[in-house]
Each structure stands twice: as structure tokens, then as C-alpha cells.
Design a protein around this motif. Structure first.
Motif, PDB file in Angstrom:
ATOM      1  N   ALA A   1      79.336   9.845 -67.914  1.00 49.09           N
ATOM      2  CA  ALA A   1      78.586  10.059 -66.622  1.00 49.09           C
ATOM      3  C   ALA A   1      79.521   9.043 -65.522  1.00 49.09           C
ATOM      4  O   ALA A   1      80.165   8.406 -66.038  1.00 49.09           O
ATOM      5  N   TYR A   2      79.457   9.437 -64.531  1.00 48.31           N
ATOM      6  CA  TYR A   2      79.931   8.801 -63.401  1.00 48.31           C
ATOM      7  C   TYR A   2      79.061   8.331 -62.139  1.00 48.31           C
ATOM      8  O   TYR A   2      78.411   9.058 -61.733  1.00 48.31           O
ATOM      9  N   LEU A   3      79.655   7.124 -61.557  1.00 52.79           N
ATOM     10  CA  LEU A   3      78.599   6.605 -60.473  1.00 52.79           C
ATOM     11  C   LEU A   3      79.439   6.253 -59.258  1.00 52.79           C
ATOM     12  O   LEU A   3      80.578   5.646 -59.534  1.00 52.79           O
ATOM     13  N   VAL A   4      79.278   6.625 -58.031  1.00 49.81           N
ATOM     14  CA  VAL A   4      80.169   6.527 -56.823  1.00 49.81           C
ATOM     15  C   VAL A   4      79.362   5.710 -55.847  1.00 49.81           C
ATOM     16  O   VAL A   4      78.303   6.545 -55.496  1.00 49.81           O
ATOM     17  N   SER A   5      79.543   4.538 -55.387  1.00 45.68           N
ATOM     18  CA  SER A   5      78.758   4.065 -54.204  1.00 45.68           C
ATOM     19  C   SER A   5      79.473   3.192 -53.278  1.00 45.68           C
ATOM     20  O   SER A   5      80.754   3.010 -53.381  1.00 45.68           O
ATOM     21  N   ARG A   6      78.941   3.368 -52.014  1.00 42.44           N
ATOM     22  CA  ARG A   6      79.737   2.774 -50.947  1.00 42.44           C
ATOM     23  C   ARG A   6      79.097   1.170 -50.802  1.00 42.44           C
ATOM     24  O   ARG A   6      77.993   1.061 -50.439  1.00 42.44           O
ATOM     25  N   LEU A   7      79.944   0.440 -50.942  1.00 42.22           N
ATOM     26  CA  LEU A   7      79.864  -0.950 -50.888  1.00 42.22           C
ATOM     27  C   LEU A   7      80.798  -1.899 -50.153  1.00 42.22           C
ATOM     28  O   LEU A   7      82.043  -1.568 -50.023  1.00 42.22           O
ATOM     29  N   ASP A   8      80.444  -2.476 -48.986  1.00 43.65           N
ATOM     30  CA  ASP A   8      81.033  -3.330 -48.349  1.00 43.65           C
ATOM     31  C   ASP A   8      82.006  -2.529 -47.413  1.00 43.65           C
ATOM     32  O   ASP A   8      83.216  -2.759 -47.447  1.00 43.65           O
ATOM     33  N   GLY A   9      81.640  -1.386 -47.106  1.00 44.72           N
ATOM     34  CA  GLY A   9      82.647  -0.403 -46.259  1.00 44.72           C
ATOM     35  C   GLY A   9      83.473   0.496 -47.141  1.00 44.72           C
ATOM     36  O   GLY A   9      84.117   1.102 -46.540  1.00 44.72           O
ATOM     37  N   GLY A  10      83.679   0.097 -48.356  1.00 45.05           N
ATOM     38  CA  GLY A  10      84.554   0.895 -49.320  1.00 45.05           C
ATOM     39  C   GLY A  10      83.750   1.412 -50.298  1.00 45.05           C
ATOM     40  O   GLY A  10      82.502   1.190 -50.467  1.00 45.05           O
ATOM     41  N   LEU A  11      84.491   2.591 -51.183  1.00 46.91           N
ATOM     42  CA  LEU A  11      83.904   3.068 -52.229  1.00 46.91           C
ATOM     43  C   LEU A  11      84.211   2.333 -53.325  1.00 46.91           C
ATOM     44  O   LEU A  11      85.209   1.860 -53.802  1.00 46.91           O
ATOM     45  N   LYS A  12      83.302   2.381 -54.467  1.00 44.25           N
ATOM     46  CA  LYS A  12      83.548   2.020 -55.905  1.00 44.25           C
ATOM     47  C   LYS A  12      82.752   3.075 -56.684  1.00 44.25           C
ATOM     48  O   LYS A  12      81.893   3.260 -56.372  1.00 44.25           O
ATOM     49  N   ALA A  13      83.863   3.226 -57.724  1.00 47.10           N
ATOM     50  CA  ALA A  13      83.206   4.350 -58.601  1.00 47.10           C
ATOM     51  C   ALA A  13      83.513   3.571 -60.133  1.00 47.10           C
ATOM     52  O   ALA A  13      84.528   2.828 -60.483  1.00 47.10           O
ATOM     53  N   LEU A  14      82.657   4.084 -60.932  1.00 51.73           N
ATOM     54  CA  LEU A  14      82.471   3.544 -62.436  1.00 51.73           C
ATOM     55  C   LEU A  14      82.465   4.721 -63.204  1.00 51.73           C
ATOM     56  O   LEU A  14      81.729   5.831 -63.147  1.00 51.73           O
ATOM     57  N   ALA A  15      83.263   4.810 -64.290  1.00 48.60           N
ATOM     58  CA  ALA A  15      83.071   5.641 -65.400  1.00 48.60           C
ATOM     59  C   ALA A  15      82.156   5.040 -66.508  1.00 48.60           C
ATOM     60  O   ALA A  15      82.169   3.640 -66.683  1.00 48.60           O
ATOM     61  N   LEU A  16      81.164   5.861 -66.850  1.00 49.66           N
ATOM     62  CA  LEU A  16      80.071   5.344 -67.781  1.00 49.66           C
ATOM     63  C   LEU A  16      79.979   6.084 -69.242  1.00 49.66           C
ATOM     64  O   LEU A  16      80.558   7.373 -69.143  1.00 49.66           O
ATOM     65  N   ARG A  17      79.561   5.564 -70.409  1.00 50.57           N
ATOM     66  CA  ARG A  17      79.527   6.043 -71.353  1.00 50.57           C
ATOM     67  C   ARG A  17      77.730   6.028 -71.591  1.00 50.57           C
ATOM     68  O   ARG A  17      77.136   5.009 -71.373  1.00 50.57           O
ATOM     69  N   CYS A  18      77.295   7.280 -72.126  1.00 50.12           N
ATOM     70  CA  CYS A  18      75.848   7.100 -72.325  1.00 50.12           C
ATOM     71  C   CYS A  18      75.561   8.331 -73.621  1.00 50.12           C
ATOM     72  O   CYS A  18      76.251   8.921 -74.023  1.00 50.12           O
ATOM     73  N   PRO A  19      74.288   8.240 -74.057  1.00 51.66           N
ATOM     74  CA  PRO A  19      74.249   9.158 -75.366  1.00 51.66           C
ATOM     75  C   PRO A  19      74.077  10.542 -74.737  1.00 51.66           C
ATOM     76  O   PRO A  19      73.659  10.899 -73.606  1.00 51.66           O
TER      77      PRO A  19
END
Length: 163
Positions: free
Chosen positions: A52-70
Motif C-alpha cells: 500500500a502507499y500513502l502520500v501527504s502534503r506536509l510543511d508545504g512539501g509532499l511525503k510518500a510512504l511505501a507500506l506493507r500490509c496483510p
């Protein structure tokens, strides 16, 4: 949330290599997403159900995470609560695990949190998606306060991964 492009999403990943970010599956329906109702963009990889993947706008910039899940079929049918939006689901909450950014991640360190399996916290909070009977507990907070709490929880999770 402002609409995002595929290039912006791929460039925002903090816990995977540029090559991995280039190969991951970005949603094809970015133009059709309900951007006005989203506080972050989250999706499951249709080719790899344990990602799974998550993208958020934080402090004016974008941060994205790669996630593992069942895998979606591996969920137990007990009621659990998402630690981001505080929605309860029967079988709809998964432990999402993100490798830490940098050297810590290369050594195998990770951070986990219980999240809505479909990463649709924003839609559950706004009543655009139904979590079932008892899914949303009655709170005296306004929608704006609930959104702020969820955004803060997401930011804290991203900060733990990025640290």
C-alpha cells in the motif's frame, strides 16, 4: 488536498529507492479522485495486495510512504479501530508497516500503525464511505477538528518513518 500528478507522487517517496518508486503502481484514476474530500492520498497496489502507499502534503512539501500490509483476505473478522481517523471496522483495519527511511530502513527497521485497510480515512470521517454499524463513534468534535486530528496522526507516522 490538491490534485497530484504521477511524477509528483513518485518523487515524494522517502522510504524506498528511486528505482522502486519508479516501478511501483500509481493509481490510473488520479483525475477521478475526490480531491476536495481527501486529506491524504492512499491506495493498495492491485498487482501486489500486500503493498500500500500513502502520500501527504506536509510543511508545504509532499511525503510518500511505501507500506506493507496483510493481503485483503487475511484479515480477521474482529472489530478494530484505525489509529489515524478512529473509525472502527469489522475486518477493515490492518497493521501497515513502513520501512524506516535511510540507513535504519536498510538495516530492516520499520514502523507500524493500524489503519483503515483501504486507506480511506478521509471519506469515512466525512460520511462519504460507510464503515458499517458503529463505525464512527459519536464525538463532540467538529469535522474540521477530526480532520486536523487525522492529519496530525498521519504527520506523526510519517515523521517516525522519516526520522
Amino acid at each position: 488536498m490538491e490534485p497530484l500528478t504521477e511524477q509528483e507522487i513518485r518523487a515524494a517517496f522517502v522510504n524506498c529507492t528511486k528505482g522502486e518508486a519508479k516501478r511501483l503502481s500509481v493509481p490510473r484514476d488520479l483525475a477521478d479522485r475526490p480531491w476536495d474530500d481527501l486529506d491524504y492520498l492512499g491506495w493498495r497496489d492491485p498487482q501486489a495486495p500486500d503493498r500500500a502507499y500513502l502520500v501527504s502534503r506536509l510543511d508545504g512539501g509532499l511525503k510518500a510512504l511505501a507500506l506493507r500490509c496483510p493481503s485483503p483476505g487475511a484479515q480477521q473478522m474482529r472489530r478494530s479501530m484505525c489509529s489515524m481517523c478512529l473509525t472502527t471496522h469489522t475486518g477493515g483495519v490492518s497493521l501497515m508497516v513502513a520501512p524506516k527511511a535511510g540507513k535504519a530502513g536498510q538495516q530492516g527497521n520499520s514502523v507500524g500503525a493500524y489503519m483503515c485497510s483501504d486507506l480511506a480515512c478521509s471519506l469515512y470521517m466525512r460520511g462519504k464511505k460507510d464503515a458499517g454499524v458503529g463505525g464512527r463513534l459519536h464525538e463532540s468534535l467538529t469535522l474540521e477538528e477530526k480532520v486536523q486530528r487525522t492529519v496530525s496522526n498521519i504527520a506523526a507516522f510519517i515523521a517516525k518513518v522519516s526520522a
